[in-house]
Design an enzyme around this catalytic site. Sequence first.
Site, short mmCIF file in Angstrom:
data_model
loop_
_atom_site.label_atom_id
_atom_site.label_comp_id
_atom_site.label_asym_id
_atom_site.label_seq_id
_atom_site.Cartn_x
_atom_site.Cartn_y
_atom_site.Cartn_z
N SER A 112 0.81 -1.22 0.00
CA SER A 112 0.00 0.00 0.00
C SER A 112 0.84 1.26 0.00
O SER A 112 1.69 1.43 -0.85
CB SER A 112 -0.94 -0.06 1.20
OG SER A 112 -1.88 0.97 1.12
N HIS A 113 0.65 2.10 1.01
CA HIS A 113 1.32 3.40 1.04
C HIS A 113 2.71 3.33 1.67
O HIS A 113 3.38 4.35 1.78
CB HIS A 113 0.45 4.37 1.83
CG HIS A 113 0.04 3.77 3.14
ND1 HIS A 113 -0.95 2.83 3.22
CD2 HIS A 113 0.52 3.92 4.38
CE1 HIS A 113 -1.09 2.42 4.48
NE2 HIS A 113 -0.20 3.07 5.20
N ASP A 276 -2.30 6.69 -3.64
CA ASP A 276 -1.19 6.07 -2.92
C ASP A 276 -0.54 4.94 -3.73
O ASP A 276 -0.82 4.78 -4.92
CB ASP A 276 -1.67 5.53 -1.57
CG ASP A 276 -2.56 4.31 -1.73
OD1 ASP A 276 -3.20 4.20 -2.79
OD2 ASP A 276 -2.61 3.47 -0.82
N ASP A 278 -0.88 1.69 -4.05
CA ASP A 278 -1.69 0.71 -4.79
C ASP A 278 -3.01 1.28 -5.31
O ASP A 278 -3.85 0.53 -5.80
CB ASP A 278 -1.94 -0.53 -3.95
CG ASP A 278 -2.73 -0.25 -2.69
OD1 ASP A 278 -2.66 0.88 -2.19
OD2 ASP A 278 -3.44 -1.16 -2.20
N ASP A 280 -5.65 2.82 -3.87
CA ASP A 280 -6.95 2.78 -3.20
C ASP A 280 -7.24 4.01 -2.35
O ASP A 280 -8.38 4.26 -1.98
CB ASP A 280 -7.15 1.47 -2.41
CG ASP A 280 -6.08 1.23 -1.36
OD1 ASP A 280 -5.18 2.08 -1.21
OD2 ASP A 280 -6.15 0.17 -0.70
N ARG A 281 -6.20 4.80 -2.06
CA ARG A 281 -6.44 5.99 -1.23
C ARG A 281 -6.49 7.25 -2.08
O ARG A 281 -6.04 7.25 -3.22
CB ARG A 281 -5.32 6.15 -0.20
CG ARG A 281 -5.25 5.02 0.79
CD ARG A 281 -4.24 5.32 1.85
NE ARG A 281 -4.25 4.26 2.86
CZ ARG A 281 -3.76 4.40 4.08
NH1 ARG A 281 -3.21 5.53 4.45
NH2 ARG A 281 -3.80 3.40 4.93
N LYS A 375 -11.56 0.24 -1.43
CA LYS A 375 -11.60 1.69 -1.59
C LYS A 375 -10.92 2.04 -2.90
O LYS A 375 -10.13 1.24 -3.42
CB LYS A 375 -10.95 2.37 -0.40
CG LYS A 375 -9.56 1.91 -0.05
CD LYS A 375 -9.17 2.49 1.30
CE LYS A 375 -7.77 2.11 1.69
NZ LYS A 375 -7.71 1.17 2.80
C1 G16 Z 1 -4.55 1.77 8.22
C2 G16 Z 1 -5.72 2.72 8.22
C3 G16 Z 1 -6.99 1.97 7.90
C4 G16 Z 1 -6.86 1.23 6.59
C5 G16 Z 1 -5.62 0.37 6.65
C6 G16 Z 1 -5.33 -0.33 5.35
O1 G16 Z 1 -4.73 0.77 9.19
O2 G16 Z 1 -5.83 3.36 9.47
O3 G16 Z 1 -8.06 2.88 7.86
O4 G16 Z 1 -7.99 0.47 6.35
O5 G16 Z 1 -4.49 1.14 6.96
O6 G16 Z 1 -5.13 0.64 4.36
P1 G16 Z 1 -4.49 0.25 2.98
O7 G16 Z 1 -5.43 -0.74 2.40
O8 G16 Z 1 -4.41 1.52 2.22
O9 G16 Z 1 -3.19 -0.34 3.35
P2 G16 Z 1 -4.04 0.84 10.61
O10 G16 Z 1 -4.43 -0.44 11.27
O11 G16 Z 1 -2.56 1.00 10.36
O12 G16 Z 1 -4.59 2.05 11.27
#
Ligand code: G16
Length: 542
Positions: A112-113, A276, A278, A280-281, A375
């Site tokens: 992800s990010h 981001d 991948d 989704d953000r 997302k």
């Molecule tokens: C964080 C965000 C969450 C999100 C998750 C996964 O999780 O706070 O809202 O759902 O990342 O995001 P992505 O799919 O963009 O990786 P956490 O548990 O670190 O707070």
Amino acid sequence: MIQTVPTHPFEGQKPGTSGLRKKVTVFQQPNYSENFIQSVFDVARPEAGATLVIGGDGRFHNRTVIQQAIRMAAANGYGRVLVGGGGILSTPAASHVIRKYGATGGLILSASHNPGGPNADFGIKYNVANGGPAPEGVTEAVYARTQEIDRWLTVDAPDIDLDTLGTTQVGGMTVEVIDPVADYAELMESLFDFAAIRQAVAGGFTMAFDAMSAVTGPYATEILENRLGFAKGTVRNGVPLEDFGGHHPDPNMVHAKELFDLMIGPDAPDFGAASDGDGDRNLIVGRGRFVTPSDSLAMLAANAHLAPGYTDGLKGIARSMPTSAAADRVAEALGVACYETPTGWKFFGNLLDAGMATICGEESAGTGSDHVREKDGLWAVLLWLNILAVRKIGVDALAREHWARFGRNYYARHDYEGIATAGADALMAELKASLGALPGKTFGPLAAAAADSFSYTDPVDGSVSTNQGIRVLFEGGSRVVFRLSGTGTQGATLRVYLERFEPADGRIDEETPAMLAGLIAAAEAIAGIARHTGRTAPDVIT
Ligand code: G16
């Protein structure tokens, strides 16, 4: 060919909200990725001939794992693999491809990010047939399987050419290298009023989109520049790089600072956005106006009916617990339900599948709808563009109008990253033990009204998720939430979510930091953040 795992190499980690996420060097250990992928296949138990989707965000190690996964899929009885050209599929595009082609699931290779590169992070997520992240029952079963697995299956076959679209055979299985953008772009065109946006662009409407050298570059270039007519160069950092150019592909005010500075400066275009690693953000920033993700969810929900895909209105709205209550007020005005779920997109899946919610969002810059089961960063950007084009209004004007009608939820999240796990656990334990004594206590002008540890009962399948964060609610609708991240790769991350509500006739035109000062002090007094973490200030404020 059956490969036997010689030792037990798996450094166990319960898959968090987004699958398995570790350093690249961990994934590079012999048997490591294979062990996890085989555990997924052992749990998924594909019927002979089933279709699997594979793609990733283009980060370092993406291509290696894709080749491994293709050979393993062939040995595990899949009949067809659809893989994105160049190894690319954004997370929402993968979700769409899984749904559109009736796949039984998909492997999305992304952290992800998180940053990418040989010394940075990698990840593997498994999505199920509805296109969404594997539900908790599946991730728990995969984890359990990783603890006992002693063999993985593969076929002896050379790497396939990921850069040429077309079909090849691997161990009797068909592999189709597909255009990663085409299906997704077609879906977006079916949801949004591209003609209205094109007209606005022709009339001088400008934007800047920062793809952060990550996966959305090709998608944004095709949709924004080629199909909607925005000028060449509208998409910045549009070529996916294995290390994201050394940046952290997280679209917030810290990591997308260049875009942010542009948007509050004298040469700002009408609209700014970023996505981001991948895809989704999303980050939404108008000329001189940052829109918090929580506000964006509320504003999109209030105006979604202006887009062709949503003319029938919304069935319901869902938001994660730490996301501000701005969307709740819109749901109330629309006369639809608003669901409050634990953090993590997977909790929206059942609501979307059951037709109980149409639009969902998280404060962490995730927004989406029932068009896929993830997302979707570009989806949010296009819905904003659609709304602005139809209403012929700017972001700032739309935000002000929204607050004047619904009131304003000033909002910020403070992250304390890489803190000692023991300190983080002690903070949460102490906080939990003190909840009963909080109601009635005052912190300056703030009076605590209620406090609890959030738990959620899924209205569709009745499953219960406990310990999803501590909520402290103050008189008048302001809140502080404390939560430990489930996605970090080093130590613990404490997230403190601060929200101050001002009604429509209140102070809706102030600066956020000043409005949250009292809540920040209350959070410290309630949780003893400095005492437990040794930190006097957060690492990241979003
Ligand atoms: C964080 C965000 C969450 C999100 C998750 C996964 O999780 O706070 O809202 O759902 O990342 O995001 P992505 O799919 O963009 O990786 P956490 O548990 O670190 O707070």
